[in-house]
Design a protein around this motif. Structure first.
Motif, PDB file in Angstrom:
ATOM      1  N   GLY A  23       0.876  -1.191  -0.163  1.00  0.00           N
ATOM      2  CA  GLY A  23      -0.055  -0.200  -0.031  1.00  0.00           C
ATOM      3  C   GLY A  23       0.675   1.309  -0.255  1.00  0.00           C
ATOM      4  N   ALA A  24       1.998   1.039   0.909  1.00  0.00           N
ATOM      5  CA  ALA A  24       2.860   2.546   0.712  1.00  0.00           C
ATOM      6  C   ALA A  24       3.531   2.637  -0.621  1.00  0.00           C
ATOM      7  CB  ALA A  24       3.912   2.255   1.809  1.00  0.00           C
ATOM      8  N   THR A  25       3.809   1.502  -1.374  1.00  0.00           N
ATOM      9  CA  THR A  25       4.551   1.781  -2.620  1.00  0.00           C
ATOM     10  C   THR A  25       3.639   2.155  -3.548  1.00  0.00           C
ATOM     11  OG1 THR A  25       5.663  -0.506  -2.231  1.00  0.00           O
ATOM     12  CG2 THR A  25       5.295   0.110  -4.518  1.00  0.00           C
ATOM     13  N   LEU A  26       2.203   1.849  -3.643  1.00  0.00           N
ATOM     14  CA  LEU A  26       1.155   2.497  -4.348  1.00  0.00           C
ATOM     15  C   LEU A  26       1.217   4.122  -4.057  1.00  0.00           C
ATOM     16  CD1 LEU A  26      -0.884   2.373  -6.661  1.00  0.00           C
ATOM     17  CD2 LEU A  26      -2.712   1.911  -4.587  1.00  0.00           C
ATOM     18  N   ALA A  27       1.144   4.540  -2.693  1.00  0.00           N
ATOM     19  CA  ALA A  27       0.982   6.020  -2.617  1.00  0.00           C
ATOM     20  C   ALA A  27       2.571   6.581  -2.956  1.00  0.00           C
ATOM     21  CB  ALA A  27       0.955   6.218  -0.953  1.00  0.00           C
ATOM     22  N   PHE A  28       3.715   6.001  -3.021  1.00  0.00           N
ATOM     23  CA  PHE A  28       4.797   6.820  -3.474  1.00  0.00           C
ATOM     24  C   PHE A  28       4.729   6.697  -4.871  1.00  0.00           C
ATOM     25  CE2 PHE A  28       6.623   5.047   0.718  1.00  0.00           C
ATOM     26  CZ  PHE A  28       6.599   6.303   1.440  1.00  0.00           C
ATOM     27  N   LEU A  29       4.074   5.707  -5.724  1.00  0.00           N
ATOM     28  CA  LEU A  29       4.192   5.836  -6.972  1.00  0.00           C
ATOM     29  C   LEU A  29       3.177   6.876  -7.684  1.00  0.00           C
ATOM     30  CD1 LEU A  29       3.661   2.029  -7.854  1.00  0.00           C
ATOM     31  CD2 LEU A  29       5.533   3.682  -8.311  1.00  0.00           C
ATOM     32  N   GLY A  30       2.617   7.545  -6.637  1.00  0.00           N
ATOM     33  CA  GLY A  30       1.700   8.849  -6.823  1.00  0.00           C
ATOM     34  C   GLY A  30       2.515  10.133  -6.878  1.00  0.00           C
ATOM     35  N   VAL A  31       3.685  10.114  -6.684  1.00  0.00           N
ATOM     36  CA  VAL A  31       4.592  11.175  -6.863  1.00  0.00           C
ATOM     37  C   VAL A  31       5.475  11.089  -7.744  1.00  0.00           C
ATOM     38  CG1 VAL A  31       6.382  12.465  -5.283  1.00  0.00           C
ATOM     39  CG2 VAL A  31       4.441  11.175  -4.166  1.00  0.00           C
ATOM     40  N   ASP A  32       5.700  12.432  -8.735  1.00  0.00           N
ATOM     41  CA  ASP A  32       6.483  12.446  -9.806  1.00  0.00           C
ATOM     42  C   ASP A  32       7.756  11.999  -9.547  1.00  0.00           C
ATOM     43  OD1 ASP A  32       6.837  12.959 -12.567  1.00  0.00           O
ATOM     44  OD2 ASP A  32       7.134  14.809 -12.381  1.00  0.00           O
ATOM     45  N   ARG A  33       8.505  11.228 -10.476  1.00  0.00           N
ATOM     46  CA  ARG A  33       9.837  10.947 -10.544  1.00  0.00           C
ATOM     47  C   ARG A  33      10.213  10.439  -9.080  1.00  0.00           C
ATOM     48  NH1 ARG A  33      13.412  11.754 -13.995  1.00  0.00           N
ATOM     49  NH2 ARG A  33      14.858  11.868 -12.416  1.00  0.00           N
ATOM     50  N   SER A  34       9.628   9.457  -8.706  1.00  0.00           N
ATOM     51  CA  SER A  34       9.937   8.905  -7.340  1.00  0.00           C
ATOM     52  C   SER A  34      10.289   7.347  -7.628  1.00  0.00           C
ATOM     53  CB  SER A  34       8.569   8.679  -6.510  1.00  0.00           C
ATOM     54  OG  SER A  34       7.486   8.084  -7.022  1.00  0.00           O
ATOM     55  N   ILE A  35      11.042   6.943  -6.705  1.00  0.00           N
ATOM     56  CA  ILE A  35      11.166   5.374  -6.694  1.00  0.00           C
ATOM     57  C   ILE A  35      10.783   4.723  -5.226  1.00  0.00           C
ATOM     58  CG2 ILE A  35      13.024   3.519  -6.834  1.00  0.00           C
ATOM     59  CD1 ILE A  35      14.437   5.262  -8.458  1.00  0.00           C
ATOM     60  N   PRO A  36       9.937   3.843  -5.170  1.00  0.00           N
ATOM     61  CA  PRO A  36       9.573   3.178  -3.910  1.00  0.00           C
ATOM     62  C   PRO A  36      10.737   2.203  -3.634  1.00  0.00           C
ATOM     63  CG  PRO A  36       7.845   3.035  -5.455  1.00  0.00           C
ATOM     64  CD  PRO A  36       8.859   3.641  -6.171  1.00  0.00           C
ATOM     65  N   LEU A  37      11.330   2.092  -2.211  1.00  0.00           N
ATOM     66  CA  LEU A  37      12.387   1.420  -1.847  1.00  0.00           C
ATOM     67  C   LEU A  37      11.893   0.756  -0.640  1.00  0.00           C
ATOM     68  CD1 LEU A  37      15.305   0.528  -1.906  1.00  0.00           C
ATOM     69  CD2 LEU A  37      15.894   2.262  -0.694  1.00  0.00           C
ATOM     70  N   LEU A  38      11.820  -0.843  -0.730  1.00  0.00           N
ATOM     71  CA  LEU A  38      11.186  -1.613   0.478  1.00  0.00           C
ATOM     72  C   LEU A  38      12.529  -1.826   1.095  1.00  0.00           C
ATOM     73  CD1 LEU A  38       8.468  -3.931  -1.102  1.00  0.00           C
ATOM     74  CD2 LEU A  38       8.299  -1.583  -0.441  1.00  0.00           C
ATOM     75  N   HIS A  39      12.561  -1.794   2.443  1.00  0.00           N
ATOM     76  CA  HIS A  39      13.677  -2.228   3.116  1.00  0.00           C
ATOM     77  C   HIS A  39      13.289  -3.575   3.610  1.00  0.00           C
ATOM     78  CE1 HIS A  39      17.012  -2.321   5.715  1.00  0.00           C
ATOM     79  NE2 HIS A  39      16.631  -1.768   6.795  1.00  0.00           N
TER      80      HIS A  39
END
Length: 483
Positions: A23-39
């Protein structure tokens, strides 16, 4: 007030819940020029990436820190620092969104301290903003992880105190010269990119300028980008716009799951926040439009009056099929409430309502009973309640086939249905289409088939083998068990 029941099973047989870091990944994908990074370990991100690619049918930029058994036991701090260094130097994103998995949280990773260490070692990458969210698998689910990421985007990117004055100074003159037309829209996890696009168009019809957080309508709407493959998200809300949320006239917060984020935004910026717990259906759309009319000082455009009349006619057309129809629902908590509210307007009866988790406000949902469980519980309740329609994500397809009951796909993921990610549920038109689809499913099943399909137990093997093993008559000459 809904009565909450919890499944007593020691395990999940047919999972409904999707983990919070997705779910957090989807939210971060809504920001321009972003990369979600899972620890996390590599498998955690692979699981999430498969779901996202199959749901949106797009390449998804998603990375992980590749925690292995040694790093998990000893120390995974360097894994995160090296990942941040690699992404900042090679991809140069505007934002890196770090989401922690259950593995990292169980280890006790201090992500805030690790990010501070990275900043100290590599000040040359100060232009890349880093936002982190605590999203372990054992707390909450997809919807809560999404809401946590939205909260953290506001908390960690919105300037405070003297920094806020410096950040907003370039906009001060324009705000003083003429009243801001910007409206902040906080969009929950259940809103599809199609919903967000429709919402933005509604706001623009009143002469207002929508600012969506997060903005999936630009990043995951299925558009053909300039570059075939891009290591960062293409489209979404720019980081600079997040910093300027305080220059809006008002903030509209959609869905119960984002109430905390809306409260934080109001406290941080002083911009009034207006909460819409129910967003789907006729009455909810009425409230949204009247609020926009008040904020803009303009009357509701005539086209929405026409759309409202069309929805009213759809209620008349579909009430023969849907009034009194027994429906089984399974979804994330906020989404469950949205679907239930829409069905209540047409008089459908929820005989089963299963939530993936309990965020602490399930009793507020417009339902008589809510079960916190999995899709096996949902299937059993649907069978016991003689359900006539099913609503859940694509994981409910097998149950639909076993029960012989039609399924309307809603939520995440939808991997067997083209365009599900773009479906519009919001507004008069979205509600109208949902009524038509449910009515058509009911009609096709009950009027254009020979009758309901017989129930087949999910625990039964091949029918021929079962009947033979029980010693009953077998129509074949050779017993399958004896081969």
């Amino acid at each position: 007030m809904a009565i909450i029941k919890k499944s007593s099973k020691p395990l999940s047989v047919n999972p409904l819940k999707t983990n919070a870091c997705s779910g957090a990944t989807l939210a971060f994908l809504g920001v321009d020029r972003s990369i979600p990074l899972l620890h996390s370990a590599q498998g955690c991100s692979a699981f999430a990436k498969v779901f996202f690619v199959r749901h949106f049918r797009e390449p998804i930029p998603l990375q992980n820190t590749a925690m292995d058994h040694v790093a998990t036991v000893m120390n995974a701090d360097e894994n995160l620092i090296e990942a941040l260094l690699l992404l900042s130097s090679k991809q140069k994103p505007d934002l890196i969104g770090v989401a922690t998995s259950g593995l990292a949280e169980t280890q006790g990773a201090d992500v805030a301290r690790i990010i501070k260490t990275f900043r100290t070692r590599h000040p040359e990458f100060s232009a890349t903003r880093i936002v982190w969210a605590s999203t372990p698998d054992f707390r909450g689910g997809f919807e809560q992880g999404f809401a946590e990421a939205v909260y953290c985007l506001i908390d960690q990117l919105l300037p405070v105190g003297a920094d806020a004055i410096r950040e907003t100074q370039p906009f001060a003159d324009s705000i003083r010269s003429h009243e801001s037309r910007r409206i902040n829209l906080l969009c929950p996890a259940w809103m599809t990119p199609g919903d967000q696009e429709a919402l933005a168009e509604i706001v623009e019809a009143f002469g207002l300028s929508p600012v969506l957080l997060p903005n999936l309508a630009d990043s995951l709407d299925g558009h053909l980008g300039v570059e075939r493959l891009n290591p960062v998200s293409q489209g979404g809300i720019p980081v600079t716009d997040i910093k300027q949320l305080g220059s809006a006239r008002a903030s509209l917060v959609f869905g119960r799951s984002l109430r905390s984020a809306g409260d934080l935004l109001a406290t941080r910026t002083g911009v009034p926040s207006i909460q819409f717990d129910q967003c789907l259906g006729l009455e909810a759309t009425d409230q949204i439009l009247m609020t926009l009319a008040e904020l803009s000082g303009q009357p509701v455009p005539a086209k929405f009056t026409r759309q409202r009349q069309q929805l009213q006619d759809a209620f008349l057309d579909s009430h023969f099929m849907l009034t009194g129809a027994k429906v089984a629902l399974a979804a994330e908590p906020d989404h469950l409430g949205q679907l239930a509210g829409m069905l209540n307007e047409v008089g459908a009866i929820p005989v089963s309502a299963v939530s993936a988790s309990n965020p602490g406000w399930l009793e507020e949902l417009p339902l008589p009973n809510v079960t916190v469980g999995d899709l096996e519980d949902w299937e059993d309740e649907a069978l016991a309640g003689d359900a006539e329609l099913l609503i859940t994500n694509s994981h409910g397809l097998q149950a639909s086939r076993r029960l012989g009951i039609p399924l309307l796909r809603a939520g995440f993921p939808q991997y067997d249905w083209l365009g599900g990610y773009q479906r519009v549920w919001l507004g008069y038109r979205g509600a109208r289409q949902a009524l038509f689809d449910l009515g058509n499913l009911w009609t096709e099943h009950h009027e254009h088939t020979a009758g309901p399909k017989p129930y087949v137990s999910r625990f039964r093997d091949d029918p021929q083998t079962e009947s033979c093993c029980k010693g009953t008559h077998h129509e074949h000459a050779t017993c399958l068990c004896q081969q």
